[in-house]
Every structure is written in C-alpha cells, then in structure tokens.
Enzyme design. Sequence first.
Site, mmCIF file in Angstrom:
data_model
loop_
_atom_site.group_PDB
_atom_site.id
_atom_site.type_symbol
_atom_site.label_atom_id
_atom_site.label_comp_id
_atom_site.label_asym_id
_atom_site.label_seq_id
_atom_site.Cartn_x
_atom_site.Cartn_y
_atom_site.Cartn_z
ATOM 1 N N GLY A 25 -17.136 25.393 -36.069
ATOM 2 C CA GLY A 25 -16.454 25.145 -36.991
ATOM 3 C C GLY A 25 -15.059 25.023 -36.685
ATOM 4 O O GLY A 25 -14.761 24.689 -35.479
ATOM 5 N N GLY A 27 -10.965 25.609 -38.281
ATOM 6 C CA GLY A 27 -10.133 26.008 -39.400
ATOM 7 C C GLY A 27 -8.563 26.057 -39.080
ATOM 8 O O GLY A 27 -8.222 25.116 -38.234
ATOM 9 N N LYS A 46 -12.717 29.290 -28.798
ATOM 10 C CA LYS A 46 -11.861 28.982 -29.852
ATOM 11 C C LYS A 46 -10.874 28.210 -28.985
ATOM 12 O O LYS A 46 -10.287 28.984 -28.530
ATOM 13 C CB LYS A 46 -11.650 30.276 -30.820
ATOM 14 C CG LYS A 46 -10.965 29.771 -31.671
ATOM 15 C CD LYS A 46 -10.788 30.727 -32.766
ATOM 16 C CE LYS A 46 -9.986 30.553 -33.997
ATOM 17 N NZ LYS A 46 -10.132 31.378 -35.308
ATOM 18 N N ASP A 140 -7.165 39.631 -40.676
ATOM 19 C CA ASP A 140 -7.528 38.552 -41.354
ATOM 20 C C ASP A 140 -9.362 38.745 -41.531
ATOM 21 O O ASP A 140 -9.990 38.108 -41.366
ATOM 22 C CB ASP A 140 -7.428 37.278 -40.652
ATOM 23 C CG ASP A 140 -7.774 35.979 -41.170
ATOM 24 O OD1 ASP A 140 -7.698 36.435 -42.705
ATOM 25 O OD2 ASP A 140 -7.862 34.924 -40.841
#
Length: 680
Positions: A25, A27, A46, A140
């Site tokens: 993914g 972002g 990440k 978040d």
Amino acid sequence: MPDLAPLRPGDPRRVREYRLTGRLGEGGQGTVYLGVSPTGTRVAVKLLRPDLARDSEARERFVREVSTARRVAPFCTAAVIGTGIDRRRPYIVSEYIEGPTLEAVVASEGPRGGPALHRLAIGTVTALVAIHQAGIAHRDFKPSNVLLAPDGPRVIDFGIAKALDRTSTLTATTIGTPSYMTPEQLAGEDAGAPADMFAWGAAMVFAATGRPPFGADSLPAIFNRIVNLEPDLRGIADPALRDLIGQCLAKDAARRPTAGEALLRLLGHAGGAPGAVTPAAPRGILAEGSAAASSHAVREPPAYPAPAGTSAKDRGGLRAAIGGGLVVTLVAVGGLTLALRGPAPEVIGPGRASGPRDVTAPPPSGSAVTPAPAVSGPPPASRTIRLPGSSITIHESDDDPIRLSSYSLDGDAHLYVREPGTSRFTKDDRYFQYTVNPSGSHALGTERTYDRSGHAVVAVVDRRSGTVSRIRVAEDPVYPTLPQWSPDGGKGLVTLYEIVGKARRESRAYGYAVIDVATKKARVVRVKEKDAGTWSYFWRGDGRAVGTWALTGETQRIRFYDLGGTVLQTLLDVGAPITVEGDDVSPSGSMLMTYCKGTNQEICIWSTSADGEAKARIPFKTERLVGWYDDRHIAGWRRSGTGYEAVVIDFRGQVKRVLATSADPAEYDRQFTRYTRELR
C-alpha cells in the site's frame, strides 16, 4: 493487508536486512512493502517519505518516537519489530498480518452488525487499552488502520502520527484523517488518548453503517459537523453499544470514557454514565497480554594495548508485579484471559525484589513502571574484607542486591577474582576484565592476548566445574574489552576497539560483539556512525538492544542499536557521560544516569524510553560511579579524608551505607571494581 502489488521502478529492493518482494500500500506518510527477513519470516516494512524528517536529528527523533511502540502488547496489534534509518529514510518493520482492512471489508461486503460488530468493538478497544498503557496515543485510528486477521482484529500504525508531528513540517492539525478527527484537533490542541476514543467511536459507526458519522464530502462540511453537530447513531441497533459510542463522540474530551472503561462496558460491566463510578481497566493488562502472546504465538600472540574503554557496563532487567485490589472476574478476550480488578492495581518495579526478572517487553516510560517503595534502606554491613594486593576494604551484607565479584589494579594490569561462594579473592592475570552472571554460575573474561591464529578471545568460564570455552571474537587489530551479561544471562556483550599506529599503543572505536553463550558464537557489529563507541556499549534493560554515547563537539546523546547494528532509538536530551563501573541501567530497566546538564556536581536520572525532564537530580560530587544499587539507590565513589569511599545514596543525595574504602589515592586512580547483581 491490501492485495500485493509488484514493485515499481525506483522502489528499493532491500531495506537493511529485509528483502522487499512487493507493495502492500501507499499513503501520505510513505509506502508499505512486503518484506522477508534473513530467517524467511514475512514482515511489513513501512518506508517513510524522505521529506517528512528534515535532517539527521529529526530522523533519529522519529525513530526514537516510533520505537516506543515496541512496548505495546501485541495481542491485538501488529507488533512493531524494529525501526531505523536506511539511506536517510526512516522505516518501521512490523508483524505481517494476513487480512484486509476494515475499510476494505465494509466496502466489499457491507456493514457489520450483531455479534460481529461486538467482537470488532471489543478487539479494537482492547488494542487501544494496550497502546494507552504503553504511554502512547494512536492519533490516527481509522478503519484503514484496522486489519481483520483470521484470529481477530489488529490495530496498526499506532504512534506514527505523534512521531511525524515532532519531526516534520506537518502540524498536529494536519496529521490525521478528516472524518475521524476531533474538535480539539481542529482547534489546534494536542491529541491524546481521548482523541483515540473519539476516532474509535467514529470507526465503529462506519463499521455499523458503511459511512463515517460526520460525512466524507468537503473538508469544511466535515469539520463543521465535527465541531457543531451531533452524529446520527440510529444505524447502531444495540442500545448499549450505541450509548457507549455516543459518549466516545462527545465534543468535550473530558466526557469521553477511557479505553479501559469502554472495555469493561463492552464486557457487560455497568457504569460510564455521568456520575457513575466505573472501575478502570487494570494497568496489569499490558503485562498479562504480553505473557499470553508469548506463550502462543603460528606466531607469538601479540598483546592488546591498554583498554580504551572508560566504563564497564553490566546488566539491567525488568520485573513487574501486579498488586493491590480485589479480583472481580476473569474474562476471555481474543484468547487472552484478563484479570479485571477493582480498584485498579499498580505496576511496581522490583526494588530489591527476589526471583528472576521478566524481560519479555521493553521498559515502559514515565510512570508506567515505577520503583517499588522501599520498606527500609540498604541493610547494614555485616562483614568487612580487605582485598589482596590493594588498600581497598569492602563492607558488605548477605542482603545486598549487588556483590563485588572482581576488581583490577594498575589500569587492568592485575585482576583479582572472587572464588565462588566465598569471601576470598585470588589473582588471575589471564584476563583483562572478568564479570560474573547473576546466578554466579558463569563468567565472561576478555583474554589478554590474541590466540595463535590472530583472533581475540572471550572466555566463558563455568565457575562450578572450572571448564573454559574460548570464543573467537575478532581478528587482530580489533580486540574486545568490558564484557557484560545480557539481562537474561543468555548472551554476552563486549565493546570492540581497533589498534592503530605503528607502535600499537593507540586505539579507536570499532563497534561491539554479541556472544551467544549457547552456540559459542560471536556476532561482530562494526558501527558506522563516527560519533559512537568512544564510550563502551551496554545492554538496554530489555536485552534487545545495546547503547552507547554518541558525542560530537558539545552534542551528547545516547544511541541504542539492535543486535545487528541498526539504530533503534536515540535519547537526545540527556546530560554528560560519567564513568560507571557497573550498571548504567537500573534493575527495572527503566532508568539510566548521567551528569546533569552543565554540571558535574549532580547526577541526573532519566527514563530509558523517551526524552523528557530528569526524573531526579541527585546532589553528589563524583568522578566515578559504582552503578545502581537498586531502583531507589545508586552507588558512587567520593573523597573521604586522604582517600576515597564508595557509598550508597538515595535520590536526595543522602548517604545510606558505605560499600568500600580505598585508602591510597594514587591506587584509586587506576583501580576498577566490578559488582554483580545477584538473583535472589
């Protein structure tokens, strides 16, 4: 995790030791890759955008902030495995979770309801309990940060928003997802645990209805509804759950329940309404969760030069006990049994507690682990021992938590070792330094010369049988010094220096080596950072990392590395280094000591987990510390008449006991005592 996509041109193929195999993914913060560790384990890596951390200090601060996430019990979260910096970009390695996000499931299958929604609520709020107990706010929380794994929901990306807030040009109001932000965030205020509960309530509305409670259209419209309008909760059929979510979405942060209160209500306990008394979730849930999760889931050998290190390091540990309160009930949550107590018990550190220390998790910061209240001061000395070959006399008691196990004279030219179970010390010049493990069964000794193949050797000595295992550590001109045991006694650590110059009289910092006592092998780590390693390395309290001072000009900090050399954490706001003969880190693993900033007249006590104000300032003038006596006392040398004495002092600087005296000041300058913390 989302569906795996292939790597794109320009994507890295490796991040440190992890091989990247695809994209999971992307972002606003960066890109998440599927990685494979050297052992073949799949992980999520990440890699943050390079612009989110302005400079090297900001990047180190980011890594330090995120590394606190490793304290979170992993039973309802994706466990954070490590953090660091690779090619100037911060990265986070976490457990790989098989499963889609809550956002994706609702989009493809529709809203959740009935028992499925209730299980989701319990699992996610339990994760928030664990996160908050570790001293972290998620900041978040949203459906895309909830993974629906086969064994239950897992919460990810906790603590990243705060790290970005402190290290990037982003502000607290821009970090977050609009539909799940709080009125206080929109007002520019700090977002803490209450903000997580607001976001949790909003995420549960989304799970139940397929839409966030304040819409997903234009930002002005969303923000206006968050600040001024009440959410529509009619899509939540369960009245008790609807009422709880409504309280979580209160505009006033003070009116929202805590994660612990919400968990108890979801488990059927009454309370939480205005004026009601609601038992808090036990602070012990974190330790219990960790325990549950871990149960499952040919030439003459040249001599070394004089050791270059300035301080010996020993070990720390963590042992927490749950105490106080009555057990109300036992409940099972996602395979985890929680003891719910009332009133809420405290988590206490060991003081001079007996038994083995639990080092399954990194030490919590702040007040999450606090020293046990001392019922009395150090015991009075019951005997004195004049040490052979020296002017030193030690004063000890069988009840002391530390015991002198060796000492050296003339700058490590002569070593004396305590015979097991006795008060006798004998000379043993085979080694430079010698340190005994807490059980007294084995010792680590650094041999004085390279072997005939040119290797430096660390000896593992069985003190009961006299058997010696000689482990090659490094090749000439690198040599080891200042050995110490890991908190669990399974590994050894030595600081490595490299001989330079034709005369072989000088040394420079090289790195460290971790010795696996079971396999009799050593892993050498050459530290690349040029500001590190002048002072020796020491174990972090959890035994998963080693620290050392990083010094550049007037800048001084403590940097922690994992056992492979990756930077995990940097403490930026500490005082100046001080020579410590024994433990730099407290027995609980939660504190360390330095000179206070700008003075050598005070000793400052700091948390090992995060920057902040000193926990204590101890008025004590010294050039050298013995180390930690227990979590309430330190021990250090001071002038006494024409000689010196080592004393035990409390955090107010009051002398409680004399440990040793050294009558010859010239001898004192070149002596070194090594105390071992004993298991009791």
